[in-house]
Design an enzyme around this catalytic site. Sequence first.
Site, mmCIF file in Angstrom:
data_model
loop_
_atom_site.group_PDB
_atom_site.id
_atom_site.type_symbol
_atom_site.label_atom_id
_atom_site.label_comp_id
_atom_site.label_asym_id
_atom_site.label_seq_id
_atom_site.Cartn_x
_atom_site.Cartn_y
_atom_site.Cartn_z
ATOM 1 N N ASP A 167 0.843 -1.188 0.000
ATOM 2 C CA ASP A 167 0.000 0.000 0.000
ATOM 3 C C ASP A 167 0.891 1.254 0.000
ATOM 4 O O ASP A 167 2.054 1.187 0.397
ATOM 5 C CB ASP A 167 -0.859 -0.068 1.266
ATOM 6 N N ARG A 168 0.333 2.363 -0.437
ATOM 7 C CA ARG A 168 1.108 3.611 -0.471
ATOM 8 C C ARG A 168 0.873 4.455 0.797
ATOM 9 O O ARG A 168 1.703 4.469 1.691
ATOM 10 C CB ARG A 168 0.732 4.407 -1.733
ATOM 11 N N ASP A 169 -0.286 5.100 0.878
ATOM 12 C CA ASP A 169 -0.525 6.076 1.957
ATOM 13 C C ASP A 169 -0.657 5.402 3.327
ATOM 14 O O ASP A 169 -1.485 4.507 3.521
ATOM 15 C CB ASP A 169 -1.804 6.866 1.653
ATOM 16 N N TYR A 179 -5.654 12.075 0.932
ATOM 17 C CA TYR A 179 -5.668 12.522 -0.464
ATOM 18 C C TYR A 179 -4.413 13.330 -0.819
ATOM 19 O O TYR A 179 -4.489 14.498 -1.222
ATOM 20 C CB TYR A 179 -6.944 13.314 -0.763
ATOM 21 N N ASN A 222 -5.483 2.515 -3.412
ATOM 22 C CA ASN A 222 -6.847 2.973 -3.704
ATOM 23 C C ASN A 222 -6.835 4.498 -3.739
ATOM 24 O O ASN A 222 -6.344 5.127 -2.806
ATOM 25 C CB ASN A 222 -7.815 2.540 -2.590
ATOM 26 N N GLN A 223 -7.381 5.072 -4.794
ATOM 27 C CA GLN A 223 -7.382 6.531 -4.898
ATOM 28 C C GLN A 223 -8.792 7.050 -5.151
ATOM 29 O O GLN A 223 -9.121 7.555 -6.240
ATOM 30 C CB GLN A 223 -6.391 6.983 -5.981
ATOM 31 N N ARG A 255 -10.482 -1.980 -6.924
ATOM 32 C CA ARG A 255 -10.308 -1.367 -5.602
ATOM 33 C C ARG A 255 -10.070 -2.435 -4.536
ATOM 34 O O ARG A 255 -10.809 -3.410 -4.442
ATOM 35 C CB ARG A 255 -11.549 -0.526 -5.272
ATOM 36 N N ASP A 266 -1.598 -0.637 5.837
ATOM 37 C CA ASP A 266 -1.983 -0.118 7.160
ATOM 38 C C ASP A 266 -3.481 -0.246 7.436
ATOM 39 O O ASP A 266 -3.944 0.240 8.454
ATOM 40 C CB ASP A 266 -1.528 1.347 7.318
ATOM 41 N N LYS A 267 -4.224 -0.899 6.526
ATOM 42 C CA LYS A 267 -5.663 -1.043 6.741
ATOM 43 C C LYS A 267 -6.105 -2.492 6.569
ATOM 44 O O LYS A 267 -5.394 -3.291 5.936
ATOM 45 C CB LYS A 267 -6.435 -0.160 5.753
HETATM 46 MG MG MG Z 1 -3.022 3.013 3.483
#
Ligand code: MG
Length: 208
Positions: free
Chosen positions: A9-11, A20, A57-58, A121, A149-150
């Site tokens: 994952d990124r964020d 965002y 996911n964006q 997604r 992280d989710k």
């Molecule tokens: Mg994340």
Amino acid sequence: MDKILVGIDRDGTINRDVGYLGAKQNWKDELFIYPDAIEGIKLLTENPDVKVVVATNQAGIAHGFLSEEKVKEVNASIDAYLKEKGVYVAGWYYSPFVSTAYAIENGLSVTNPWVKENDMRKPCTGMLKQAAHDLSMILDDIKVYFIGDKDVDVLTGINAGGAGILVHRAHNQKHYELVKRLAEKNTRKIFIVKNVRKAAKIILSHTV
Ligand SMILES: [Mg+2]
């Protein structure tokens, strides 16, 4: 040794989740990349049997908070930073799509062009499937992990027939509680660690 595909994952996993990222004009000032993510991805990519891809996911695109081009720009910027540190990921994937259920829940019009029932997604596996295809890997023949992280990140790994690793940082206590409960029933497929370096160690310890 089996070939291994690791989705990450990124964020909130590679970079601090500011909500965002890219939506604000000064987004570059908000960009913080976790040193443990650099170390962890590096450890993984040093192993020739491991491919690492980023999958994010964006939904901000569907919300109109930022453009698809901006997401690509942010991804390219993080990728450039990683390369400066000698870290080369095998691909970047993002899902601009959200489901009808998501749209209704979040007050988006169901005629929004980004509302689409597809498997891109997370926790669906479309991004991993695309990555496997691009890397000439067959998902059924390889080991798959997803680090994030989710709960959706962990579930993406499991849904792809592999395992999920939650990175428990300071910001994601709610997801930690959720995943901890899931992990009690699924100890062999769910792992919880403090950082990406430790996630990498788990993956690499399974390869010997
Ligand atoms: Mg994340």
